[in-house]
Design a protein around this motif. Structure first.
Motif, PDB file in Angstrom:
ATOM      1  N   ILE A 286       5.987  -4.372   7.048  1.00 15.72           N
ATOM      2  CA  ILE A 286       5.743  -5.611   6.314  1.00 15.72           C
ATOM      3  C   ILE A 286       5.787  -6.807   7.266  1.00 15.72           C
ATOM      4  O   ILE A 286       4.926  -7.705   7.206  1.00 15.72           O
ATOM      5  N   ALA A 287       6.775  -6.832   8.150  1.00 16.61           N
ATOM      6  CA  ALA A 287       6.888  -7.935   9.107  1.00 16.61           C
ATOM      7  C   ALA A 287       5.625  -8.031   9.965  1.00 16.61           C
ATOM      8  O   ALA A 287       5.102  -9.129  10.209  1.00 16.61           O
ATOM      9  N   GLY A 288       5.126  -6.892  10.420  1.00 20.82           N
ATOM     10  CA  GLY A 288       3.930  -6.893  11.250  1.00 20.82           C
ATOM     11  C   GLY A 288       2.689  -7.324  10.484  1.00 20.82           C
ATOM     12  O   GLY A 288       1.893  -8.130  10.980  1.00 20.82           O
ATOM     13  N   ILE A 289       2.527  -6.813   9.261  1.00 22.51           N
ATOM     14  CA  ILE A 289       1.354  -7.157   8.458  1.00 22.51           C
ATOM     15  C   ILE A 289       1.357  -8.638   8.102  1.00 22.51           C
ATOM     16  O   ILE A 289       0.309  -9.291   8.066  1.00 22.51           O
ATOM     17  N   ALA A 290       2.559  -9.180   7.853  1.00 20.41           N
ATOM     18  CA  ALA A 290       2.682 -10.599   7.508  1.00 20.41           C
ATOM     19  C   ALA A 290       2.563 -11.519   8.721  1.00 20.41           C
ATOM     20  O   ALA A 290       2.529 -12.743   8.576  1.00 20.41           O
ATOM     21  N   GLY A 291       2.484 -10.940   9.919  1.00 22.31           N
ATOM     22  CA  GLY A 291       2.318 -11.743  11.126  1.00 22.31           C
ATOM     23  C   GLY A 291       3.606 -12.130  11.813  1.00 22.31           C
ATOM     24  O   GLY A 291       3.623 -13.061  12.621  1.00 22.31           O
ATOM     25  N   TYR A 292       4.698 -11.401  11.508  1.00 24.49           N
ATOM     26  CA  TYR A 292       5.999 -11.752  12.076  1.00 24.49           C
ATOM     27  C   TYR A 292       6.644 -10.585  12.806  1.00 24.49           C
ATOM     28  O   TYR A 292       7.862 -10.419  12.770  1.00 24.49           O
TER      29      TYR A 292
ATOM     30  N   THR B 105      -4.460  -2.000  -3.875  1.00 23.76           N
ATOM     31  CA  THR B 105      -5.584  -1.101  -3.633  1.00 23.76           C
ATOM     32  C   THR B 105      -5.902  -1.037  -2.139  1.00 23.76           C
ATOM     33  O   THR B 105      -5.572  -1.958  -1.388  1.00 23.76           O
ATOM     34  N   PRO B 106      -6.563   0.031  -1.692  1.00 20.74           N
ATOM     35  CA  PRO B 106      -6.942   0.103  -0.281  1.00 20.74           C
ATOM     36  C   PRO B 106      -8.176  -0.717   0.067  1.00 20.74           C
ATOM     37  O   PRO B 106      -8.450  -0.962   1.237  1.00 20.74           O
ATOM     38  N   SER B 107      -8.932  -1.156  -0.961  1.00 25.52           N
ATOM     39  CA  SER B 107     -10.210  -1.816  -0.682  1.00 25.52           C
ATOM     40  C   SER B 107     -10.345  -3.231  -1.250  1.00 25.52           C
ATOM     41  O   SER B 107     -11.154  -4.009  -0.758  1.00 25.52           O
ATOM     42  N   HIS B 108      -9.550  -3.572  -2.273  1.00 22.41           N
ATOM     43  CA  HIS B 108      -9.696  -4.875  -2.924  1.00 22.41           C
ATOM     44  C   HIS B 108      -8.362  -5.603  -3.074  1.00 22.41           C
ATOM     45  O   HIS B 108      -8.145  -6.334  -4.038  1.00 22.41           O
ATOM     46  N   GLY B 109      -7.448  -5.409  -2.131  1.00 24.11           N
ATOM     47  CA  GLY B 109      -6.183  -6.123  -2.152  1.00 24.11           C
ATOM     48  C   GLY B 109      -5.373  -5.844  -3.404  1.00 24.11           C
ATOM     49  O   GLY B 109      -5.263  -4.699  -3.867  1.00 24.11           O
ATOM     50  N   LYS B 110      -4.812  -6.910  -3.983  1.00 27.91           N
ATOM     51  CA  LYS B 110      -4.015  -6.786  -5.201  1.00 27.91           C
ATOM     52  C   LYS B 110      -4.868  -7.193  -6.397  1.00 27.91           C
ATOM     53  O   LYS B 110      -5.553  -8.209  -6.353  1.00 27.91           O
ATOM     54  N   GLN B 111      -4.777  -6.401  -7.444  1.00 28.18           N
ATOM     55  CA  GLN B 111      -5.554  -6.654  -8.646  1.00 28.18           C
ATOM     56  C   GLN B 111      -4.636  -6.688  -9.862  1.00 28.18           C
ATOM     57  O   GLN B 111      -3.796  -5.799 -10.040  1.00 28.18           O
ATOM     58  N   GLY B 112      -4.804  -7.715 -10.710  1.00 31.38           N
ATOM     59  CA  GLY B 112      -4.055  -7.811 -11.948  1.00 31.38           C
ATOM     60  C   GLY B 112      -4.872  -7.242 -13.098  1.00 31.38           C
ATOM     61  O   GLY B 112      -6.051  -7.583 -13.264  1.00 31.38           O
TER      62      GLY B 112
ATOM     63  N   GLU C  56       8.213  -4.667  -4.269  1.00 32.80           N
ATOM     64  CA  GLU C  56       8.331  -6.123  -4.362  1.00 32.80           C
ATOM     65  C   GLU C  56       8.008  -6.790  -3.026  1.00 32.80           C
ATOM     66  O   GLU C  56       7.465  -7.895  -2.990  1.00 32.80           O
ATOM     67  N   LEU C  57       8.311  -6.124  -1.924  1.00 32.41           N
ATOM     68  CA  LEU C  57       7.911  -6.650  -0.614  1.00 32.41           C
ATOM     69  C   LEU C  57       6.393  -6.750  -0.517  1.00 32.41           C
ATOM     70  O   LEU C  57       5.854  -7.728   0.005  1.00 32.41           O
ATOM     71  N   CYS C  58       5.689  -5.742  -1.013  1.00 25.46           N
ATOM     72  CA  CYS C  58       4.222  -5.778  -1.005  1.00 25.46           C
ATOM     73  C   CYS C  58       3.700  -6.885  -1.914  1.00 25.46           C
ATOM     74  O   CYS C  58       2.725  -7.568  -1.586  1.00 25.46           O
TER      75      CYS C  58
ATOM     76  N   GLY D 269       0.502 -11.762   1.865  1.00 27.66           N
ATOM     77  CA  GLY D 269      -0.536 -12.555   1.226  1.00 27.66           C
ATOM     78  C   GLY D 269      -1.744 -11.724   0.865  1.00 27.66           C
ATOM     79  O   GLY D 269      -1.966 -10.628   1.407  1.00 27.66           O
ATOM     80  N   GLU D 270      -2.543 -12.255  -0.042  1.00 27.24           N
ATOM     81  CA  GLU D 270      -3.729 -11.531  -0.516  1.00 27.24           C
ATOM     82  C   GLU D 270      -4.663 -11.167   0.636  1.00 27.24           C
ATOM     83  O   GLU D 270      -5.258 -10.085   0.662  1.00 27.24           O
ATOM     84  N   GLU D 271      -4.762 -12.048   1.616  1.00 22.61           N
ATOM     85  CA  GLU D 271      -5.693 -11.815   2.722  1.00 22.61           C
ATOM     86  C   GLU D 271      -5.248 -10.665   3.626  1.00 22.61           C
ATOM     87  O   GLU D 271      -6.049 -10.103   4.389  1.00 22.61           O
ATOM     88  N   ASP D 272      -3.950 -10.308   3.574  1.00 19.75           N
ATOM     89  CA  ASP D 272      -3.428  -9.228   4.424  1.00 19.75           C
ATOM     90  C   ASP D 272      -3.193  -7.931   3.661  1.00 19.75           C
ATOM     91  O   ASP D 272      -2.762  -6.936   4.249  1.00 19.75           O
TER      92      ASP D 272
END
Length: 266
Positions: free
Chosen positions: A139-145, A26-33, A96-98, A103-106
């Motif tokens: 993905i690399a940038g969002i994950a901090g790499y 989601t754009p506002s609440h990360g990943k939701q199951g 699957e990369l997402c 991580g949930e925080e990113d």
């Protein structure tokens, strides 16, 4: 509590008798199951909403780890991404990369919009190898790499020929190449595209025509980078590797001169 939010389905798992657990980005609440009851039954009202890659509006009750779908509406089904083998391979890898690479925080709004732009580009028929290489860089940038591409990761020099080193953090100048004897020697065009991918919002990605040799450079560079920094063993990645190698082999065979083909007159 009842929640309502926009989301894209990035994972689905069979659950119980005819149910499914989906993970939405989601754009506002990360990943939701979310549990979608009866999603695997032929006459299910919400089976299409639980399909991979679906972009929808989800309303669900949640009191613990998982929510339970109350209602929903499809915004974009991305059906074409599920029906074509090539499109499905690239879309599954991006999803699957997402799911596992961030991580949930990113997992915020930027990631959501980059994934949606990736799906849009694939559905529009843009070169999937270029689209996915650009998405890997996101993905690399969002994950901090994110790699250093404009200055040497060892000493900070600029304006010199570089080699690409996942282990050292990106570019290595001639004076620092000894830090990684396995650093890749990339063409100048490959460096330009890597820098373009690093700064590009995928929502602004146009059609980029790239020769196969350059695609292979980019694939090798990003694969080594992702393997070194994220170290993920993805099911979709294994299939995608096989698919790209097969496509490369077919293209090479088509371009190779045939022994039974008469030579063209000079």
């Amino acid at each position: 509590m009842l929640y309502r939010m926009e989301g894209i389905v990035i994972r689905g798992t069979d659950y119980g008798e005819g149910n499914k657990i989906i993970t939405i980005l989601t754009p506002s609440h990360g990943k939701q199951g979310i549990v979608v009851k009866g999603a695997r039954k032929p006459k299910s009202r919400y089976s299409s909403l639980a399909q991979p890659f679906t972009h929808g509006d989800f309303s669900f009750y949640k009191s613990g780890q998982l929510g339970t779908l109350n209602s929903g509406e499809i915004i974009e089904s991305y059906r074409a991404l599920r029906e074509g083998l090539e499109e499905a391979a690239y879309a599954a890898y991006a999803a699957e990369l997402c799911d596992r690479g961030v991580g949930e925080e990113d997992a915020g709004g930027f990631l959501f919009h980059q994934l949606k732009a990736c799906f849009d580009a694939l559905a529009e028929g843009k070169d999937p190898q270029i689209v996915i290489r650009a998405f890997e860089m996101k993905i690399a940038g969002i994950a901090g790499y994110a790699p250093l591409l404009d200055e040497c990761a060892g000493c900070g020099r600029t304006g010199v020929p570089f080699r690409f080193s996942p282990g050292a953090g990106g570019a290595l100048c001639p004076y620092c190449r000894g830090k990684d004897p396995y650093a890749l020697d990339l063409s100048e065009t490959a460096w330009k595209l890597l820098r373009l991918f690093a700064g590009l919002d995928l929502r602004r990605l146009g059609q980029i025509n790239v020769k196969d040799a350059l695609k292979n450079e980019l694939r090798l560079a990003m694969r080594k980078w992702m393997d070194h920094h994220l170290g993920l063993k993805l099911k979709s990645q294994h299939f995608l590797d096989q698919w790209e190698r097969l496509a490369e082999r077919i293209d090479s065979d088509m371009r190779a001169p045939r022994a039974d083909r008469p030579a063209e007159p000079e």
